[in-house]
Design an enzyme around this catalytic site. Structure first.
Site, PDB file in Angstrom:
ATOM      1  CD  GLU A 323      -3.268   0.711   1.979  1.00  0.00           C
ATOM      2  OE1 GLU A 323      -3.176  -0.211   2.829  1.00  0.00           O
ATOM      3  OE2 GLU A 323      -4.287   1.420   1.836  1.00  0.00           O
ATOM      4  CE  LYS A 342      -9.088  -3.793   6.783  1.00  0.00           C
ATOM      5  NZ  LYS A 342      -9.057  -2.664   5.827  1.00  0.00           N
ATOM      6  CG  HIS A 347      -9.353  -7.379   7.545  1.00  0.00           C
ATOM      7  ND1 HIS A 347     -10.439  -6.804   6.907  1.00  0.00           N
ATOM      8  CD2 HIS A 347      -8.564  -7.867   6.548  1.00  0.00           C
ATOM      9  CE1 HIS A 347     -10.319  -6.940   5.605  1.00  0.00           C
ATOM     10  NE2 HIS A 347      -9.186  -7.578   5.362  1.00  0.00           N
TER      11      HIS A 347
END
Lengths: 420, 400
Positions: A323, A342, A347
């Site tokens: 990411e 998260k 998650h």
């Protein structure tokens, strides 16, 4: 602001939000806890955890389960989805069982679970599948819990949505995909309003073991609230969680016509799938970069217009590295702040994309970025501003929400403020 | 050629009748009962899948090992469809909209667990279950049976990397996959898409699931409209992937279309309230009717043999008050759940491109001598959901 966007499509407004996560029930409770940097991760009490590598999770424990058997996943998903949807519809002033559009439901795959098999096994002549089939005769209740269609069917009936409900699964991007389906239906004039839901409720032993066997989960069992550590140096996996979020989507024209309060906009969406590996991105980050760029372009914006990114940020070593690579490719040296919900809620899998879109809208509304908690030691490889540990005031006009799934399904949304 | 016109340019069909257009053309023309296995899953009958050489479409053994049978079937059929459309060069921006089931189990492990834990008090059974699953589950099984991983594998094996969406919800999901793909293409989102589903019938775990819903026929095979003695579906292993494409795209690359996809409508009656979907489907048909030629109308029926929806479909068709030639896809291919509606679309496209309907299999299937130019595809699902599509032949002058 015009009712049409830069390419002549109806602008998509959000007029209702509903939230359920391990942090609590309802938008107000969740947002307050998130801004306070509170963790919803705890030791699993729903089932015994002997022989499990991971014994922590984010769980939403329901009043009706107290002292009794936990709900199977499909019933929990339905319950959480219903709670989130009813809050959102009430906020939008569209409750009451007659909603003027369809339901797009992001949910996990459901299947027969161990309570089902044990129930059949107890009626069967022997513990073998052919005998189970014989014992299955007339057990229609089980079909309602183990087939796919009944979840959407029951929710659509409850909310009074129109047409056939659509249920979608794109792994960890599911919630974003449900919103995207709704946005597209409004943009092409197929619907004036859509209920978009992402829900998950699969914290049960077998599901946890499956993720464990993929080496995806944090095993920091001794410190549950410190286990989810997105972007932090010692991160060791994600923490399984559950919850639901609902957005009521409407064409801006429809919302204005009925005098509804507009909470924000879903201004664009982008997706691109990866062909590299079942659980890993291509090392070049091509698909996640393309998904981010497509979302920004779809919204008629440039990267510089994005002032906050709600990360996929799972806390696996792999995701957060990729990411970061994607952020740098899209935004260059001047990347906007990025934070991971998260770190607090874990998650939430099929719900995550919808929950994080909802939090992004709240960040825009209130001008405050939720933090990434448990940020003790920065990872030298991650040079982003992750809003460490403490919420921050910031004016946000446009936010990017990332969702990257197992199976290479990547979806990004652009959330924007309500028109002045 | 109208703006927004959608063509079907490739079929990937794998069923008990074989694989590909030629095998299905021959079997449909022969008009004989399809292959069945009445013994292995007795009292249920199934249509087993054909032996296919997976290596042709899934060259890496490692990829094959990462999939359960339905994922392999779908990935294989996807390759057939892409090849049939001559669209290998377009995969990087091809959208993928599929319907999927999932939940294929490790039968031996499940049976071992049930045998070991039967009769144990819950507080002893639960930790033992953890232990047996943690030690017994193959790490690859999760992804191999996960719903969205058929699409994931199609991306990995064939490089299809546009949009990727997996819809869930039995037959209705298959119909919505086709509908959403067609609507997106018609509005100009992308030029080509791969749509469809796959279902592996020959499995006890699936028998248990669908039998709890009372959806399976217990007894020997009969065509779907001749099952009053034991109403229910006969599951069939079925992979049905279609390449759908804007006519503009197909013509630009010189690809012949098999059929035009004019309309797809889905609905969901509240059957628990006694609704049966006829009204919504009649309304949908009324909107399609002006485009139909005034001749005997060919219908590829999605009837399952389950009592309620099969009766509802017969009444719906009867109320059209026009001469029909009905052919039930389920009598030939079996009930393919998520794949059923895409297979109906594929059967219709094949009939239109070949200029011939399948030969009748039962009295309700009226003879049809001519060349079909319009085909209606129905989908009154076994449990919930109704769907209707209209396909038509592509005039030779419109082909590239």
């Amino acid at each position: 602001m015009s009712d049409l966007d830069h390419v002549g499509r109806p602008v998509v407004a959000v007029t209702g939000i509903g939230l359920v996560t391990p942090l609590g029930f309802g938008v107000a409770a969740n947002w307050a806890a998130l801004l306070a940097g509170r963790s919803g991760i705890r030791r699993i009490a729903r089932f015994p955890t002997e022989h499990l590598k991971t014994t922590i999770a984010g769980t939403v424990d329901l009043p009706e389960e107290a002292g009794g058997a936990p709900l199977v996943s499909s019933r929990r998903v339905l319950r959480l989805a219903t709670m989130a949807a009813e809050e959102a519809l009430a906020m939008a002033g569209l409750g009451g069982g007659d909603f003027p559009g369809p339901l797009m439901l992001g949910m996990p795959p459901v299947e027969t679970e161990w309570p089902h098999r044990f129930a059949l096994s107890a009626r069967a002549a022997e513990p073998r599948y052919p005998a189970l089939a014989d014992a299955a005769t007339g057990q229609e209740w089980l079909y309602r819990e183990a087939a796919f269609a009944p979840v959407g069917e029951a929710l659509a009936a409850r909310l009074g949505t129109r047409g056939a409900p659509v249920a979608i699964s794109t792994a960890c991007a599911t919630g974003a995909s449900a919103i995207q389906l709704g946005v597209e239906a409004i943009q092409r004039g197929e619907a004036e309003a859509v209920v978009a839901v992402g829900a998950d409720g699969t914290v049960q032993a077998e599901a946890l073991i499956r993720f464990s066997l993929l080496s995806a989960l944090s095993t920091r069992n001794e410190e549950p609230t410190r286990a989810a550590r997105p972007f932090e140096k010692s991160r060791d996996g994600f923490v399984m969680s559950e919850g639901a979020a609902c957005l009521v989507l409407e064409s801006l024209a429809h919302a204005r016509k009925r005098g509804a309060a507009v909470l924000g906009l879903v201004r664009g969406a982008g997706e691109k799938s990866d062909s590299f590996h079942r659980t890993r991105s291509n090392p070049d980050g091509g698909a996640i970069i393309a998904a981010m760029r497509r979302a920004i372009a779809d919204a008629g914006l440039r990267p510089a217009d994005i002032s906050y990114v709600n990360a996929h940020g799972t806390g696996t070593p792999e995701n957060d590295k990729m990411e970061t690579l994607g952020m740098r490719a899209v935004f260059g040296g001047d990347a906007p702040p990025i934070s991971s919900n998260k770190s607090m809620i874990g998650h939430t899998l099929s719900a995550a994309g919808a929950i994080e879109a909802a939090f992004s809208l709240l960040a825009i509304r209130d001008g405050v970025l939720p933090p990434t908690i448990n940020h003790d030691e920065p990872d030298p490889a991650i040079t982003l501003d992750v809003v460490p540990n403490v919420a921050r005031e910031a004016k946000v006009r446009h936010a990017l929400s990332n969702s990257f799934g197992f199976g290479g399904q990547n979806v990004c949304l652009i959330l924007s403020g309500a028109p002045a | 050629m109208a703006a927004g016109e959608i063509w079907i340019t490739g079929l990937g069909l794998v069923s008990c009748l074989g694989e590909g257009r030629e095998a299905h053309r021959a079997a449909f023309a022969a008009g004989v009962a399809p292959p069945v296995d009445a013994a292995t899953y007795a009292p249920f009958t199934v249509h087993p899948g054909p032996a296919v050489n997976l290596d042709v479409q899934i060259p890496k053994k490692g990829d094959q090992r990462q999939m359960e049978p339905w994922q392999r079937l779908g990935t294989y059929a996807a390759g057939l469809a892409i090849d049939d459309a001559g669209a290998r060069g377009l995969v990087s921006d091809m959208d993928l909209i599929v319907a999927a089931g999932g939940g294929e189990r490790d039968i031996a492990l499940d049976e071992g667990v049930m045998a070991a834990l039967a009769g144990l008090p819950p507080e002893e059974a639960a930790p033992k279950l953890n232990e047996m699953l943690a030690n017994g589950l193959r790490p690859t099984l999760f992804l191999a049976q996960l719903s969205n991983l058929m699409a994931g594998n199609i991306s990995i094996v064939h490089g299809v990397t546009g949009a990727s969406r997996t819809l869930m919800g039995e037959e209705a999901a298959g119909a919505d996959a086709v509908r959403i793909a067609a609507m997106r293409l018609a509005e100009g989102r992308g030029r080509i898409a791969l749509v469809g589903a796959a279902f592996a019938a020959a499995r006890w775990d699936m028998m248990v699931l669908y039998h709890t819903g009372g959806l399976l026929r217990r007894g020997p095979w009969a065509p779907v409209f001749s099952r009053e003695d034991a109403p229910g579906a006969v599951p069939g292993t079925l992979g049905a992937l279609l390449v759908v494409e804007t006519a503009e795209s197909a013509r630009a690359r010189g690809a012949r279309g098999l059929a035009r996809l004019n309309a797809v409508v889905t609905a969901q009656a509240r059957r628990e309230r006694g609704e049966d979907g006829r009204d919504a489907m009649a309304h949908a048909f009324a909107r399609m009717a002006p485009a139909l030629r005034d001749e005997r109308l060919a219908v590829i029926s999605g009837a399952t043999g389950v009592a309620g929806p099969t009766v509802a479909e017969r009444e719906f068709l009867g109320a059209l008050t026009r001469p029909l030639a009905v052919r039930a896809a389920g009598s030939r291919l079996g009930w393919g759940v998520e794949a059923a509606f895409p297979a109906g679309i594929a059967t219709a496209a094949l009939a239109l491109s070949d200029g011939a309907l399948p030969a009748p299999l039962e009295a309700l299937e009226a003879p049809f001598e001519g060349v079909p130019r319009d085909v209606l595809v129905t989908g009154f699902a076994a449990w919930r959901g109704e769907a209707l599509a209209h396909l038509s032949a592509i005039p030779e002058g419109d082909q590239p």
